[in-house]
Motif scaffolding. Structure first.
Motif, PDB file in Angstrom:
ATOM      1  N   PHE A   1      42.243  29.528  35.675  1.00 58.05           N
ATOM      2  CA  PHE A   1      41.638  28.964  34.474  1.00 58.05           C
ATOM      3  C   PHE A   1      40.416  29.754  34.033  1.00 58.05           C
ATOM      4  O   PHE A   1      40.160  29.930  32.865  1.00 58.05           O
ATOM      5  CB  PHE A   1      41.241  27.503  34.725  1.00 58.05           C
ATOM      6  CG  PHE A   1      42.382  26.563  34.542  1.00 58.05           C
ATOM      7  CD1 PHE A   1      42.907  26.340  33.280  1.00 58.05           C
ATOM      8  CD2 PHE A   1      42.952  25.934  35.619  1.00 58.05           C
ATOM      9  CE1 PHE A   1      43.990  25.489  33.103  1.00 58.05           C
ATOM     10  CE2 PHE A   1      44.029  25.086  35.454  1.00 58.05           C
ATOM     11  CZ  PHE A   1      44.547  24.856  34.194  1.00 58.05           C
ATOM     12  N   GLN A   2      39.673  30.207  35.026  1.00 58.65           N
ATOM     13  CA  GLN A   2      38.357  30.738  34.714  1.00 58.65           C
ATOM     14  C   GLN A   2      38.373  32.242  34.443  1.00 58.65           C
ATOM     15  O   GLN A   2      37.668  32.745  33.583  1.00 58.65           O
ATOM     16  CB  GLN A   2      37.439  30.412  35.896  1.00 58.65           C
ATOM     17  CG  GLN A   2      36.059  30.966  35.810  1.00 58.65           C
ATOM     18  CD  GLN A   2      35.789  31.942  36.935  1.00 58.65           C
ATOM     19  OE1 GLN A   2      36.356  31.820  38.014  1.00 58.65           O
ATOM     20  NE2 GLN A   2      34.954  32.919  36.673  1.00 58.65           N
ATOM     21  N   ARG A   3      39.236  32.984  35.201  1.00 58.75           N
ATOM     22  CA  ARG A   3      39.097  34.434  35.165  1.00 58.75           C
ATOM     23  C   ARG A   3      40.096  35.134  34.247  1.00 58.75           C
ATOM     24  O   ARG A   3      39.743  36.037  33.517  1.00 58.75           O
ATOM     25  CB  ARG A   3      39.225  34.993  36.581  1.00 58.75           C
ATOM     26  CG  ARG A   3      38.940  36.485  36.648  1.00 58.75           C
ATOM     27  CD  ARG A   3      38.761  36.983  38.048  1.00 58.75           C
ATOM     28  NE  ARG A   3      37.558  36.437  38.663  1.00 58.75           N
ATOM     29  CZ  ARG A   3      37.558  35.510  39.608  1.00 58.75           C
ATOM     30  NH1 ARG A   3      38.693  35.031  40.059  1.00 58.75           N
ATOM     31  NH2 ARG A   3      36.427  35.064  40.106  1.00 58.75           N
ATOM     32  N   PHE A   4      41.362  34.693  34.294  1.00 62.81           N
ATOM     33  CA  PHE A   4      42.389  35.459  33.588  1.00 62.81           C
ATOM     34  C   PHE A   4      42.369  35.208  32.097  1.00 62.81           C
ATOM     35  O   PHE A   4      42.231  34.088  31.652  1.00 62.81           O
ATOM     36  CB  PHE A   4      43.771  35.129  34.155  1.00 62.81           C
ATOM     37  CG  PHE A   4      43.932  35.593  35.559  1.00 62.81           C
ATOM     38  CD1 PHE A   4      44.139  36.926  35.833  1.00 62.81           C
ATOM     39  CD2 PHE A   4      43.851  34.712  36.614  1.00 62.81           C
ATOM     40  CE1 PHE A   4      44.278  37.379  37.124  1.00 62.81           C
ATOM     41  CE2 PHE A   4      43.976  35.147  37.914  1.00 62.81           C
ATOM     42  CZ  PHE A   4      44.187  36.482  38.174  1.00 62.81           C
ATOM     43  N   ARG A   5      42.506  36.283  31.351  1.00 58.37           N
ATOM     44  CA  ARG A   5      42.555  36.190  29.900  1.00 58.37           C
ATOM     45  C   ARG A   5      43.977  36.514  29.441  1.00 58.37           C
ATOM     46  O   ARG A   5      44.646  37.318  30.059  1.00 58.37           O
ATOM     47  CB  ARG A   5      41.592  37.214  29.285  1.00 58.37           C
ATOM     48  CG  ARG A   5      40.157  36.962  29.656  1.00 58.37           C
ATOM     49  CD  ARG A   5      39.586  35.781  28.856  1.00 58.37           C
ATOM     50  NE  ARG A   5      38.268  35.424  29.347  1.00 58.37           N
ATOM     51  CZ  ARG A   5      38.043  34.536  30.317  1.00 58.37           C
ATOM     52  NH1 ARG A   5      39.052  33.929  30.903  1.00 58.37           N
ATOM     53  NH2 ARG A   5      36.827  34.254  30.718  1.00 58.37           N
ATOM     54  N   PRO A   6      44.408  35.876  28.349  1.00 56.72           N
ATOM     55  CA  PRO A   6      45.791  36.106  27.907  1.00 56.72           C
ATOM     56  C   PRO A   6      45.950  37.428  27.169  1.00 56.72           C
ATOM     57  O   PRO A   6      46.401  37.469  26.037  1.00 56.72           O
ATOM     58  CB  PRO A   6      46.063  34.911  27.001  1.00 56.72           C
ATOM     59  CG  PRO A   6      44.729  34.595  26.418  1.00 56.72           C
ATOM     60  CD  PRO A   6      43.713  34.930  27.450  1.00 56.72           C
ATOM     61  N   ILE A   7      45.540  38.517  27.793  1.00 57.32           N
ATOM     62  CA  ILE A   7      45.763  39.820  27.157  1.00 57.32           C
ATOM     63  C   ILE A   7      46.755  40.609  27.989  1.00 57.32           C
ATOM     64  O   ILE A   7      46.976  40.306  29.158  1.00 57.32           O
ATOM     65  CB  ILE A   7      44.443  40.614  26.980  1.00 57.32           C
ATOM     66  CG1 ILE A   7      43.699  40.689  28.297  1.00 57.32           C
ATOM     67  CG2 ILE A   7      43.596  40.026  25.884  1.00 57.32           C
ATOM     68  CD1 ILE A   7      42.440  41.508  28.224  1.00 57.32           C
ATOM     69  N   ARG A   8      47.328  41.622  27.362  1.00 61.41           N
ATOM     70  CA  ARG A   8      48.497  42.250  27.952  1.00 61.41           C
ATOM     71  C   ARG A   8      48.226  42.841  29.340  1.00 61.41           C
ATOM     72  O   ARG A   8      49.069  42.788  30.214  1.00 61.41           O
ATOM     73  CB  ARG A   8      49.022  43.323  27.007  1.00 61.41           C
ATOM     74  CG  ARG A   8      50.477  43.643  27.298  1.00 61.41           C
ATOM     75  CD  ARG A   8      50.980  44.791  26.472  1.00 61.41           C
ATOM     76  NE  ARG A   8      50.880  44.530  25.050  1.00 61.41           N
ATOM     77  CZ  ARG A   8      51.069  45.462  24.131  1.00 61.41           C
ATOM     78  NH1 ARG A   8      51.343  46.701  24.494  1.00 61.41           N
ATOM     79  NH2 ARG A   8      50.972  45.183  22.853  1.00 61.41           N
ATOM     80  N   CYS A   9      47.021  43.384  29.544  1.00 60.17           N
ATOM     81  CA  CYS A   9      46.785  44.049  30.821  1.00 60.17           C
ATOM     82  C   CYS A   9      46.677  43.054  31.970  1.00 60.17           C
ATOM     83  O   CYS A   9      46.628  43.446  33.120  1.00 60.17           O
ATOM     84  CB  CYS A   9      45.561  44.952  30.757  1.00 60.17           C
ATOM     85  SG  CYS A   9      44.030  44.075  30.582  1.00 60.17           S
ATOM     86  N   TYR A  10      46.620  41.753  31.651  1.00 63.35           N
ATOM     87  CA  TYR A  10      46.562  40.750  32.720  1.00 63.35           C
ATOM     88  C   TYR A  10      47.911  40.094  32.980  1.00 63.35           C
ATOM     89  O   TYR A  10      48.007  39.214  33.830  1.00 63.35           O
ATOM     90  CB  TYR A  10      45.551  39.661  32.362  1.00 63.35           C
ATOM     91  CG  TYR A  10      44.119  40.031  32.684  1.00 63.35           C
ATOM     92  CD1 TYR A  10      43.611  39.845  33.961  1.00 63.35           C
ATOM     93  CD2 TYR A  10      43.291  40.570  31.717  1.00 63.35           C
ATOM     94  CE1 TYR A  10      42.309  40.194  34.264  1.00 63.35           C
ATOM     95  CE2 TYR A  10      41.989  40.913  32.014  1.00 63.35           C
ATOM     96  CZ  TYR A  10      41.501  40.726  33.282  1.00 63.35           C
ATOM     97  OH  TYR A  10      40.215  41.065  33.587  1.00 63.35           O
ATOM     98  N   VAL A  11      48.920  40.504  32.221  1.00 68.45           N
ATOM     99  CA  VAL A  11      50.220  39.836  32.360  1.00 68.45           C
ATOM    100  C   VAL A  11      50.714  39.922  33.797  1.00 68.45           C
ATOM    101  O   VAL A  11      51.166  38.932  34.387  1.00 68.45           O
ATOM    102  CB  VAL A  11      51.253  40.473  31.384  1.00 68.45           C
ATOM    103  CG1 VAL A  11      52.655  39.999  31.715  1.00 68.45           C
ATOM    104  CG2 VAL A  11      50.895  40.113  29.965  1.00 68.45           C
ATOM    105  N   GLY A  12      50.605  41.114  34.400  1.00 69.75           N
ATOM    106  CA  GLY A  12      51.063  41.300  35.767  1.00 69.75           C
ATOM    107  C   GLY A  12      50.332  40.376  36.724  1.00 69.75           C
ATOM    108  O   GLY A  12      50.956  39.724  37.581  1.00 69.75           O
ATOM    109  N   LEU A  13      49.012  40.280  36.557  1.00 72.20           N
ATOM    110  CA  LEU A  13      48.238  39.423  37.462  1.00 72.20           C
ATOM    111  C   LEU A  13      48.601  37.953  37.276  1.00 72.20           C
ATOM    112  O   LEU A  13      48.662  37.192  38.235  1.00 72.20           O
ATOM    113  CB  LEU A  13      46.739  39.635  37.221  1.00 72.20           C
ATOM    114  CG  LEU A  13      46.186  40.972  37.710  1.00 72.20           C
ATOM    115  CD1 LEU A  13      44.691  41.058  37.456  1.00 72.20           C
ATOM    116  CD2 LEU A  13      46.469  41.178  39.186  1.00 72.20           C
ATOM    117  N   TRP A  14      48.846  37.566  36.006  1.00 67.65           N
ATOM    118  CA  TRP A  14      49.288  36.189  35.739  1.00 67.65           C
ATOM    119  C   TRP A  14      50.575  35.901  36.491  1.00 67.65           C
ATOM    120  O   TRP A  14      50.681  34.899  37.204  1.00 67.65           O
ATOM    121  CB  TRP A  14      49.540  36.002  34.233  1.00 67.65           C
ATOM    122  CG  TRP A  14      48.388  35.435  33.485  1.00 67.65           C
ATOM    123  CD1 TRP A  14      47.531  36.110  32.671  1.00 67.65           C
ATOM    124  CD2 TRP A  14      47.939  34.072  33.477  1.00 67.65           C
ATOM    125  NE1 TRP A  14      46.586  35.265  32.166  1.00 67.65           N
ATOM    126  CE2 TRP A  14      46.810  34.000  32.643  1.00 67.65           C
ATOM    127  CE3 TRP A  14      48.379  32.915  34.098  1.00 67.65           C
ATOM    128  CZ2 TRP A  14      46.128  32.821  32.400  1.00 67.65           C
ATOM    129  CZ3 TRP A  14      47.696  31.743  33.864  1.00 67.65           C
ATOM    130  CH2 TRP A  14      46.581  31.700  33.025  1.00 67.65           C
TER     131      TRP A  14
END
Lengths: 548, 400
Positions: free
Chosen positions: B127-140
């Motif tokens: 909730f706190q760290r991940f942002r819905p941008i493309r470079c975070y898709v893998g981490l999500w």
């Protein structure tokens, strides 16, 4: 005077030729002997392989007194009286020598069968007592009694022709084989082969080279015809004989060592003929020899490259060496080459140590009898080990550079370490997950906290902790590199130390005797990680407070 | 490459989106907007929530949990070497416990406790760290897979059951026997050939609990329950001679129950003799005893033949194979169970576990039975996690 000189020259030339011819004749006889087909550990193999295995067990070495294993074993089979007086049976502990009433100076020595003859009843009694003791209560001396007893049993079996098994009872893949001593009562075809073996023994004793070659060829042809149901057996045996003679992994070790030395010693400027060409050339030569050996093993066994602990070292070494072939830039290629060539040579050298423990191409046990899972799970997790080891090895260099030239110069190296560590994490995780799928297929559960599973989990948890610590800025790049070095003992624990526990469902991987090596390597890596990290940190602090 | 992707003035992403029906696309955008605004409003309207989330989702907690899990993994592995603890002992003490007593009685978090903290930390950081941008898709994807794995493990541990079926050739059964769970049973003969069995899980028994005994108005009262006992002296032991045994492998542990029937006390120890209690209303008797828990199977299996093969001239096992007949109430069919080839029936998996050599009698095959209704969850979660790693490493945004 002149004539006598010519005469003596001709005589010397003749003598050399005669000795060379005799030596060559002996070698050809030995080669022919090595090509005979026998069965050991459930698999048909060339006599050369069997002789090496027997020699390791009896003598503790693959050759002794300048004679090869095949020469010793051939004499034991065909002319036992000749070797009974030779001191070539290894006794590994002074207490065993004392117990058998033999001189214990030096404390580890080789004795002859004649010397042991009068102590055999004592040895039989001590062997029985040691074997009746629970395995976890056995002392080093007990284990040595057991080893010596097994070696003497093998010795006696070979000298009585009760070993090895040379003739398949039926033309079927899993039919039992018979030794020469039992061929007489096994039908007319077997009787003919028994007669051929007797004739071979006679020809061997008489050093009748032509006859030996002819008889070996005849026996081999008949044996192969009797087991024609085994696919490609003749080709596999030929490849294995070729491997025994040329030993591609030994060549690979030599080439890797030379590559490392070339990169280390030769100081031609980058881009010029010199260390780059020699280093790269040796690395390529070593890797090709390594590849040929690996491919040959795969073909002989009919299995994926990794089936036992020995083969994990060979495969990891191969993957690691592959990494040294690709860097293009000279300033990268040299350090990578030095580190990786040394690592690959060390891994192959460790693998060679496992030859002592028995057949390195032994049949896989029932639970491993799945080429699909051996290919997916075992290869993947071994690739993960390779990535982690590469990261750990290169991290030494990265921290060294950071300590010597500053963190800016080490930045590309830190990047490389991170890449390999990420590769190691991803592949170890995938391998662990695939292992879970295999466990679910075989044992009905995905995860059972078995020691081997825990070992793989440990690598995943540790590398994940290192990455998260870096992501949260709890450690800097040097800390990540130190973490990568510490991954090496974690990998060694999962790879080797877990097998020492001797518990769990992965019983086919149990081993002994690597404890000292594991402890030494782990302690050395911890010391290296701390030392190099502190050095790099001091350098960074110096740069931070440097006066303008 | 870029030019190829933008052929026709549109990117591959635009072309892919053009294939999606507009109402579905709008619905997805709506859901995304709702979630993002909810997260945003939590952060902006409740600053203390944000602080709490930051604290709970701190990477310090993540690293601490991962390192402590490393320690627990080593601890639990080494503990298995002790024959008195074994695998099941280590499971109970370290891997399936919220906390356990370490050296000098120090309470330490067990694997379940640590995973619970780890799960909270994971949720908070999502909730706190991940942002819905493309470079975070893998981490999500990776961390959602991890969350699914933790949930799946939790459900699996609490709903999976393991038992064994030991059959000689020709025998049949429709129950599996647990290796480490025990039950107290009261057996009441009903007619000539039938028996009625009442069973209580040993873990559910409490001192003072009354157990109804057929033909006994007062029933029996549980006086004491031990999961593992030891004793010295007579065999069978008297209730006074029993004392608790600590750190025993649950597979080898001998449990005991002391029952009070009327004024008398009786000790039931392990799979010892059954206690015979005469009924007051008839001349019959009921039998009370402890046994390893029986898990009913939905099918009846009969062992037709067991075969073991070794490689020629060696003791290297080549294959173990049980040929069984399966009767599911409607039909009967032959099945072969061998290594790496289990038999699955609904959530039940039967696999070749072991065998017992009988030089004189028939061969005995031991099949392990695993009942797990969420068997595929780890598959899905691990696939998600690996896909997440690959996406993350290959993400162009991350490379920049």
């Amino acid at each position: 005077m002149k004539r006598s000189r010519v005469r003596s020259t001709v005589f010397a030339f003749w003598a050399v030729l005669t000795v060379a011819w005799a030596a060559d004749a002996d070698r050809r006889m030995l080669r022919a002997f090595e090509d005979l087909v026998v069965l050991e550990g459930g698999r048909p193999m060339p006599m050369g392989t069997y002789a090496r295995l027997a020699m390791w067990q009896i003598c503790g070495r693959p050759s002794w007194s300048g004679r090869s294993a095949a020469a010793w074993i051939a004499d034991l089979i065909f002319d036992a009286e000749k070797v009974h007086g030779q001191a070539w049976i290894l006794v590994n502990h002074p207490d065993v020598l004392d117990a058998l009433d033999l001189p214990s100076d030096p404390p580890r020595r080789r004795v002859s069968h004649l010397e042991l003859q009068r102590s055999l009843p004592t040895l039989a009694k001590l062997y029985r007592e040691a074997s009746e003791r629970p395995s976890n209560e056995r002392t080093v001396v007990d284990r040595e009694f057991l080893r010596l007893g097994a070696a003497l049993e093998l010795y006696a079996g070979l000298s009585r022709n009760d070993l090895p098994a040379v003739w398949p009872q039926e033309n079927a893949e899993h039919s039992p084989w018979l030794p020469v001593s039992e061929l007489g009562a096994a039908g007319p075809a077997a009787l003919e082969v028994a007669n051929l073996w007797r004739a071979l023994a006679k020809a061997w004793r008489e050093r009748d080279r032509e006859r030996v070659l002819q008889l070996v060829s005849d026996i081999r042809r008949r044996t192969l015809a009797q087991c024609s149901s085994i696919a490609h057996l003749d080709v596999r045996l030929n490849v294995e004989s070729w491997m025994n003679r040329w030993r591609p992994f030994s060549w690979a070790i030599a080439a890797y060592v030379l590559a490392a030395l070339a990169w280390l010693a030769l100081s031609a400027p980058p881009g010029q003929w010199g260390r780059w060409t020699i280093g790269s050339g040796m690395m390529w030569a070593g890797w090709l020899a390594h590849t040929v050996g690996l491919a040959a093993r795969t073909f002989i066994m009919g299995r994926p490259p990794v089936t036992n602990l020995y083969s994990t070292f060979v495969f990891v070494g191969w993957v690691v060496a592959f990494a040294a072939l690709w860097p293009r830039r000279p300033e990268v290629r040299r350090p990578v080459g030095i580190v990786v060539a040394a690592l690959a040579a060390a891994l192959l050298a460790v693998a060679a140590r496992y030859e002592v423990e028995g057949d390195v191409m032994a049949k896989v046990v029932a639970v491993l009898d799945s080429n699909f899972w051996l290919t997916t799970h075992v290869l993947t997790i071994t690739l993960g080990y390779s990535g982690c080891l590469l990261a750990g090895a290169l991290a030494h260099w990265a921290l060294w550079v950071a300590g010597s030239r500053g963190p800016a110069d080490a930045s590309p190296w830190f990047h490389t370490v991170r890449g390999y560590l990420a590769f190691g994490l991803a592949l170890t995780f995938l391998g662990t997950a695939l292992g879970g799928v295999w466990a679910d297929q075989s044992w009905g559960r995905f995860w059972g906290w078995d020691p081997k599973e825990n070992g793989a989990l440990l690598i995943v948890l540790w590398t994940a902790a290192v990455f998260h610590a870096r992501a949260g800025n709890l450690i800097d790049e040097a800390g990540l590199a130190a973490g990568a070095i510490l991954t090496v003992p974690v990998v060694l624990t999962a790879w080797l130390a877990i097998n020492l526990l001797g518990i769990g469902l992965h019983s086919y991987g149990f081993s002994q005797g690597t404890f000292a090596g594991w402890v030494t390597a782990s302690v050395a890596e911890v010391v290296a990680a701390v030392g190099l990290w502190m050095r790099a940190r001091r350098r960074r602090l110096c740069e931070t407070v440097r006066p303008v | 490459m870029k030019g190829d992707q933008r052929a026709g003035g549109r990117t591959w992403r635009d072309r892919a989106l053009a294939q999606v029906p507009a109402h579905l696309l709008n619905a997805c955008r709506g859901v995304k907007y709702f979630i993002m605004s909810a997260i945003g409003s939590i952060g902006s309207r409740f600053p203390h929530w944000r602080t709490l989330l930051q604290y709970l989702g701190s990477l310090r907690w993540t690293v601490a949990c991962l390192l402590w899990m490393c320690v627990l993994t080593v601890w639990g592995t080494v503990a298995q070497v002790n024959p008195e603890v074994g695998l099941y002992g280590a499971l109970q003490r370290v891997f399936r416990s919220w906390w356990f007593r370490g050296p000098v009685g120090l309470p330490l978090p067990g694997m379940v406790g640590t995973l619970a903290v780890f799960f909270v930390n994971l949720l908070a950081s999502l909730f706190q760290r991940f942002r819905p941008i493309r470079c975070y898709v893998g981490l999500w994807v990776l961390h959602l897979g991890l969350g699914l794995l933790l949930v799946g493990s939790w459900v699996g541990v609490h709903h999976a059951r393991e038992s064994t079926v030991t059959l000689a050739e020709g025998q049949s059964t429709s129950v599996g026997v647990s290796s480490h769970e025990w039950e107290l049973v009261i057996i009441e003969p009903v007619g000539e050939t039938r028996r009625r069995v009442h069973a209580w899980d040993l873990r559910s028994l409490r001192p003072g609990q009354n157990l109804p005994l057929p033909g006994m108005p007062d029933g029996a009262t549980v006086h004491r329950v031990w999961s593992s006992v030891e004793w010295s002296g007579s065999q069978p032991p008297s209730p006074e001679a029993l004392r608790s045994a600590r750190h025993v492998d649950p597979e080898r542990a001998i449990p005991a129950v002391v029952l009070r029937v009327g004024t008398d006390r009786f000790a039931l120890v392990g799979e010892g003799d059954a206690l015979r209690i005469p009924r007051r209303d008839t001349t019959d008797a009921v039998f009370v005893h402890l046994r390893r828990t029986r898990h009913p199977l939905p099918i009846t299996i009969r062992l037709v033949d067991f075969q073991k093969e070794f490689y020629p001239n060696s003791r290297i096992p080549r294959s173990f194979e049980s040929r069984i007949e399966v009767f599911d109430g409607r039909s009967q069919r032959p099945v072969v169970i061998s290594m790496n080839r289990p038999f699955r029936y609904g959530p039940f998996t039967f696999y070749q576990s072991s065998y017992i050599d009988h030089p004189d009698g028939p061969e005995i095959s031991v099949l392990a039975v695993s009942e797990n209704r969420v068997r595929l969850l780890p598959y899905v979660s691990c696939a998600l996690m690996f896909a997440g790693m690959v996406l993350h490493y290959l993400s162009p945004g991350r490379r920049r």
